[in-house]
Write a protein that holds these residues in place. Structure first.
Motif, PDB file in Angstrom:
ATOM      1  N   UNK A   1       2.412   6.224  10.950  1.00 42.22           N
ATOM      2  CA  UNK A   1       2.446   7.126  11.821  1.00 42.22           C
ATOM      3  C   UNK A   1       0.972   7.464  12.829  1.00 42.22           C
ATOM      4  N   UNK A   2      -0.033   7.404  11.884  1.00 43.35           N
ATOM      5  CA  UNK A   2      -1.234   7.773  12.423  1.00 43.35           C
ATOM      6  C   UNK A   2      -1.496   6.705  13.691  1.00 43.35           C
ATOM      7  N   UNK A   3      -1.569   5.486  13.396  1.00 41.77           N
ATOM      8  CA  UNK A   3      -1.707   4.405  14.398  1.00 41.77           C
ATOM      9  C   UNK A   3      -0.865   4.574  15.625  1.00 41.77           C
ATOM     10  N   UNK A   4       0.256   4.929  15.493  1.00 39.29           N
ATOM     11  CA  UNK A   4       1.419   5.208  16.757  1.00 39.29           C
ATOM     12  C   UNK A   4       1.408   6.667  17.124  1.00 39.29           C
ATOM     13  N   UNK A   5       0.478   7.502  16.605  1.00 35.95           N
ATOM     14  CA  UNK A   5       0.475   9.084  16.997  1.00 35.95           C
ATOM     15  C   UNK A   5       1.884   9.603  17.076  1.00 35.95           C
ATOM     16  N   UNK A   6       2.652   9.210  15.994  1.00 40.48           N
ATOM     17  CA  UNK A   6       3.903   9.546  16.133  1.00 40.48           C
ATOM     18  C   UNK A   6       4.222  11.168  15.847  1.00 40.48           C
ATOM     19  N   UNK A   7       3.600  11.955  15.370  1.00 37.79           N
ATOM     20  CA  UNK A   7       3.634  13.296  15.319  1.00 37.79           C
ATOM     21  C   UNK A   7       3.542  13.873  16.827  1.00 37.79           C
ATOM     22  N   UNK A   8       2.775  13.447  17.615  1.00 38.26           N
ATOM     23  CA  UNK A   8       2.810  13.843  18.949  1.00 38.26           C
ATOM     24  C   UNK A   8       3.894  13.119  19.738  1.00 38.26           C
ATOM     25  N   UNK A   9       4.366  11.775  19.541  1.00 39.92           N
ATOM     26  CA  UNK A   9       5.426  11.204  20.110  1.00 39.92           C
ATOM     27  C   UNK A   9       6.735  11.950  19.924  1.00 39.92           C
ATOM     28  N   UNK A  10       7.026  12.290  18.489  1.00 39.71           N
ATOM     29  CA  UNK A  10       8.423  12.907  18.091  1.00 39.71           C
ATOM     30  C   UNK A  10       8.594  14.189  18.387  1.00 39.71           C
ATOM     31  N   UNK A  11       7.277  15.044  18.922  1.00 43.27           N
ATOM     32  CA  UNK A  11       7.268  16.210  18.943  1.00 43.27           C
ATOM     33  C   UNK A  11       7.357  16.557  20.371  1.00 43.27           C
ATOM     34  N   UNK A  12       7.706  15.450  21.378  1.00 42.40           N
ATOM     35  CA  UNK A  12       7.633  15.874  22.786  1.00 42.40           C
ATOM     36  C   UNK A  12       8.916  15.788  23.312  1.00 42.40           C
TER      37      UNK A  12
ATOM     38  N   UNK B   1       0.998  -1.181   0.014  1.00 44.77           N
ATOM     39  CA  UNK B   1       0.144  -0.138  -0.179  1.00 44.77           C
ATOM     40  C   UNK B   1       0.990   1.370  -0.073  1.00 44.77           C
ATOM     41  N   UNK B   2       0.705   2.213  -1.021  1.00 43.50           N
ATOM     42  CA  UNK B   2       1.572   3.642  -0.891  1.00 43.50           C
ATOM     43  C   UNK B   2       0.758   4.731  -0.879  1.00 43.50           C
ATOM     44  N   UNK B   3      -0.675   4.671  -0.959  1.00 44.06           N
ATOM     45  CA  UNK B   3      -1.432   5.945  -0.798  1.00 44.06           C
ATOM     46  C   UNK B   3      -2.374   5.726   0.654  1.00 44.06           C
ATOM     47  N   UNK B   4      -2.081   6.712   1.286  1.00 46.95           N
ATOM     48  CA  UNK B   4      -2.803   6.523   2.793  1.00 46.95           C
ATOM     49  C   UNK B   4      -3.474   7.993   3.003  1.00 46.95           C
ATOM     50  N   UNK B   5      -4.022   8.599   1.803  1.00 47.54           N
ATOM     51  CA  UNK B   5      -5.197   9.420   1.926  1.00 47.54           C
ATOM     52  C   UNK B   5      -6.489   9.053   2.489  1.00 47.54           C
ATOM     53  N   UNK B   6      -6.721   9.504   3.716  1.00 46.87           N
ATOM     54  CA  UNK B   6      -8.046   9.027   4.490  1.00 46.87           C
ATOM     55  C   UNK B   6      -7.939   7.627   4.961  1.00 46.87           C
ATOM     56  N   UNK B   7      -6.797   7.216   5.129  1.00 50.11           N
ATOM     57  CA  UNK B   7      -6.446   5.621   5.690  1.00 50.11           C
ATOM     58  C   UNK B   7      -5.489   5.681   6.579  1.00 50.11           C
ATOM     59  N   UNK B   8      -5.680   4.668   7.483  1.00 49.25           N
ATOM     60  CA  UNK B   8      -4.782   4.584   8.610  1.00 49.25           C
ATOM     61  C   UNK B   8      -3.279   4.270   8.178  1.00 49.25           C
ATOM     62  N   UNK B   9      -2.321   5.191   8.581  1.00 50.90           N
ATOM     63  CA  UNK B   9      -1.115   4.774   8.209  1.00 50.90           C
ATOM     64  C   UNK B   9      -0.157   4.484   9.773  1.00 50.90           C
TER      65      UNK B   9
END
Length: 277
Positions: free
Chosen positions: A23-34, A13-21
């Motif tokens: 980074x989404x599953x692991x909340x990486x944006x929040x985690x890696x900006x902590x 799978x290469x297209x994650x528009x409107x799909x669970x990726x």
């Protein structure tokens, strides 16, 4: 010249528009900006990540210990032992993390230490919760959390429950009746070594084939405390290597306080009986 490999040709799978990726599953944006650093020193990032990842591993340890306690209360000893084995492996990971932190020299740490203020790992409520859950129920250690009523409530809720060792003793008492002062001690108090408890565990070790489930449970507890002790020892040596005998940022004696903690026994009779065998 061969073309670069395209995983999508094999169904990736290469297209994650409107799909669970991922980074989404692991909340990486929040985690890696902590990882908020307070200085521009190089090693502060190491210090922060070391402690944040330790808190994540402790979060998992609490999840497993809580489930193991419930399983033991429900008579599901084998499921509990699998979880206890996992907690030992978690503490193996926590032990390995000290090797990374020890690459930081005294000069590296001194460059940003003042920015910690009075913050210290001594104030970790998850570490305190683990100690309470394992049976080291020192209620004086509620005080560092007085500014957070929610954390005090969380820790008091733990103190109202039997510790993991108390639950193990309930299982032991089904085979070897134990005195009232052992079985009906207030849950908020730390278990003290008792001759009757040691005698019962000693019988388990003298005839493991007859009492295999209790024998296996005892060894899982010893394994867990073994790794926990190593974690404390590695903490002491790391602190001494980095700050010597200075006071800790949280006001403790630093190395002297940590060495005092090395003497704490979580499951005392399981260690003392070995002299008798």
């Amino acid at each position: 010249m061969s073309k670069p490999y395209d995983p999508s040709k094999d169904g990736a799978e290469m297209n994650f528009k409107d799909r669970m990726s991922y980074g989404d599953y692991l909340s990486l944006d929040m985690l890696l900006n902590a990882q908020k650093t307070w200085t521009d020193t190089h090693d502060e990032m190491l210090f922060i990540i070391q402690h944040q990842t330790s808190e994540l591993w402790m979060r998992l340890a609490l999840h497993e210990l809580s489930a193991a306690r419930t399983c033991l209360l429900d008579g599901k000893a084998h499921q509990a032992m699998k979880m206890l084995a996992r907690v030992s492996r978690i503490f193996e990971q926590l032990n390995s993390a000290w090797d990374v932190l020890r690459t930081m020299t005294p000069s590296d740490y001194t460059a940003f230490r003042d920015e910690l203020g009075q913050s210290s790992g001594f104030q970790s409520h998850q570490y305190r919760q683990i100690e309470f859950m394992l049976g080291n129920r020192n209620t004086a250690m509620l005080k560092p959390h007085a500014h957070r009523p929610d954390l005090v409530e969380l820790l008091q809720e733990e103190l109202a429950q039997p510790s993991l060792y108390d639950v193990a003793l309930k299982a032991l008492a089904q085979a070897f009746p134990l005195p009232d002062e052992v079985m009906n001690r207030p849950s908020s108090e730390t278990h003290q070594p008792h001759a009757a408890v040691q005698a019962a565990w000693t019988e388990i070790y003298r005839d493991p084939e007859t009492h295999w489930e209790l024998y296996e449970l005892a060894e899982k507890l010893v394994d867990l405390e073994d790794y926990f002790r190593r974690w404390r020892f590695n903490h002491v040596t790391t602190v001494e290597r980095v700050i010597g005998f200075k006071r800790g940022t949280g006001g403790t004696g630093g190395v002297s306080y940590l060495k005092r903690m090395l003497a704490v026994e979580l499951f005392p009779e399981l260690w003392h009986l070995r002299t008798e065998l």
